[in-house]
Design a protein around this motif. Sequence first.
Motif, PDB file in Angstrom:
ATOM      1  N   ALA A 166       0.832  -1.208   0.000  1.00 42.64           N
ATOM      2  CA  ALA A 166       0.000   0.000   0.000  1.00 42.64           C
ATOM      3  C   ALA A 166       0.867   1.260   0.000  1.00 42.64           C
ATOM      4  O   ALA A 166       0.572   2.227  -0.717  1.00 42.64           O
ATOM      5  N   LEU A 167       1.947   1.253   0.786  1.00 41.29           N
ATOM      6  CA  LEU A 167       2.859   2.398   0.780  1.00 41.29           C
ATOM      7  C   LEU A 167       3.514   2.574  -0.586  1.00 41.29           C
ATOM      8  O   LEU A 167       3.665   3.695  -1.076  1.00 41.29           O
ATOM      9  N   ARG A 168       3.907   1.471  -1.208  1.00 38.11           N
ATOM     10  CA  ARG A 168       4.534   1.542  -2.542  1.00 38.11           C
ATOM     11  C   ARG A 168       3.564   2.118  -3.570  1.00 38.11           C
ATOM     12  O   ARG A 168       3.942   2.943  -4.397  1.00 38.11           O
ATOM     13  N   LEU A 169       2.325   1.658  -3.524  1.00 43.93           N
ATOM     14  CA  LEU A 169       1.343   2.160  -4.487  1.00 43.93           C
ATOM     15  C   LEU A 169       1.027   3.634  -4.228  1.00 43.93           C
ATOM     16  O   LEU A 169       0.798   4.396  -5.173  1.00 43.93           O
ATOM     17  N   GLY A 170       1.035   4.045  -2.967  1.00 43.92           N
ATOM     18  CA  GLY A 170       0.855   5.465  -2.648  1.00 43.92           C
ATOM     19  C   GLY A 170       2.005   6.310  -3.164  1.00 43.92           C
ATOM     20  O   GLY A 170       1.800   7.388  -3.739  1.00 43.92           O
ATOM     21  N   GLN A 171       3.228   5.827  -2.961  1.00 47.95           N
ATOM     22  CA  GLN A 171       4.404   6.533  -3.495  1.00 47.95           C
ATOM     23  C   GLN A 171       4.297   6.665  -5.007  1.00 47.95           C
ATOM     24  O   GLN A 171       4.541   7.739  -5.572  1.00 47.95           O
ATOM     25  N   ALA A 212       4.443  20.290  -6.236  1.00 44.29           N
ATOM     26  CA  ALA A 212       5.256  20.206  -5.013  1.00 44.29           C
ATOM     27  C   ALA A 212       4.497  19.469  -3.912  1.00 44.29           C
ATOM     28  O   ALA A 212       5.079  18.648  -3.191  1.00 44.29           O
ATOM     29  N   ALA A 213       3.198  19.726  -3.794  1.00 46.35           N
ATOM     30  CA  ALA A 213       2.397  19.045  -2.767  1.00 46.35           C
ATOM     31  C   ALA A 213       2.347  17.539  -3.025  1.00 46.35           C
ATOM     32  O   ALA A 213       2.475  16.736  -2.093  1.00 46.35           O
ATOM     33  N   MET A 214       2.178  17.143  -4.278  1.00 47.52           N
ATOM     34  CA  MET A 214       2.152  15.709  -4.605  1.00 47.52           C
ATOM     35  C   MET A 214       3.518  15.064  -4.336  1.00 47.52           C
ATOM     36  O   MET A 214       3.597  13.921  -3.895  1.00 47.52           O
ATOM     37  N   ALA A 215       4.591  15.805  -4.591  1.00 49.31           N
ATOM     38  CA  ALA A 215       5.927  15.274  -4.297  1.00 49.31           C
ATOM     39  C   ALA A 215       6.125  15.114  -2.788  1.00 49.31           C
ATOM     40  O   ALA A 215       6.717  14.128  -2.335  1.00 49.31           O
ATOM     41  N   PHE A 216       5.622  16.075  -2.011  1.00 55.87           N
ATOM     42  CA  PHE A 216       5.702  15.938  -0.554  1.00 55.87           C
ATOM     43  C   PHE A 216       4.897  14.731  -0.074  1.00 55.87           C
ATOM     44  O   PHE A 216       5.334  13.995   0.811  1.00 55.87           O
ATOM     45  N   LEU A 217       3.724  14.521  -0.657  1.00 56.45           N
ATOM     46  CA  LEU A 217       2.920  13.361  -0.271  1.00 56.45           C
ATOM     47  C   LEU A 217       3.610  12.053  -0.667  1.00 56.45           C
ATOM     48  O   LEU A 217       3.539  11.061   0.064  1.00 56.45           O
ATOM     49  N   SER A 218       4.285  12.055  -1.799  1.00 53.81           N
ATOM     50  CA  SER A 218       5.055  10.873  -2.193  1.00 53.81           C
ATOM     51  C   SER A 218       6.174  10.614  -1.190  1.00 53.81           C
ATOM     52  O   SER A 218       6.443   9.463  -0.821  1.00 53.81           O
ATOM     53  N   TRP A 219       6.821  11.685  -0.732  1.00 55.58           N
ATOM     54  CA  TRP A 219       7.878  11.526   0.271  1.00 55.58           C
ATOM     55  C   TRP A 219       7.301  11.027   1.593  1.00 55.58           C
ATOM     56  O   TRP A 219       7.917  10.185   2.259  1.00 55.58           O
TER      57      TRP A 219
END
Length: 180
Positions: free
Chosen positions: A40-45, A152-159
């Motif tokens: 689930a974490l991988r798919l979220g990333q 930038a927000a999506m990149a932060f959420l990926s992080w």
Amino acid sequence: MEVSHPAVHPVAVPPVLTEPPARVRMKDYQGMPGTLGGLALRLGQLGFAVLSFSIMVSTPDFSQVTAFCYLVAATVLQTLWSSITAVVDIYALSVRRSLHHSLLVGLFAVGDGVTSTLTFAAACATAGITVLIDNDLDECGQNHCGRFEAAAAMAFLSWIMAAPSFLLAFWSFGNKIVCF
């Protein structure tokens, strides 16, 4: 003076061990590689990195700013890494095997650490340039500040999704080193 005499109990001779004792397997915590939480974490990333990449590439002038190009490169790397590790997680779940091999766990830890650090740095750089364009230069009217902020927000959420993966893989790798 009366002294009591201790009773002597015979002790059996312990058996000679010819095999080393069985190793204790570490518990699989959700979020570790090879678990449903890890998948689930991988798919979220993967999802957030693809969104960040798509939003940034959809702006026509992103290539003029180095930080935006860096975000695109970091999200491509995050997408590739998350895709590969998601496939490994799916395989481990389908064959019901846990990923406890120290070399594999070490690879997961290093890969997660590198990609999450790059994604975080790219998101910070993008957010900084966006703040510069918006607040300091007041040029958001002719730029795509909303898209830059969303990327930038999506990149932060990926992080944010990558950080627990890294911490759990690193912790698991640390336990592997100590257990040997």
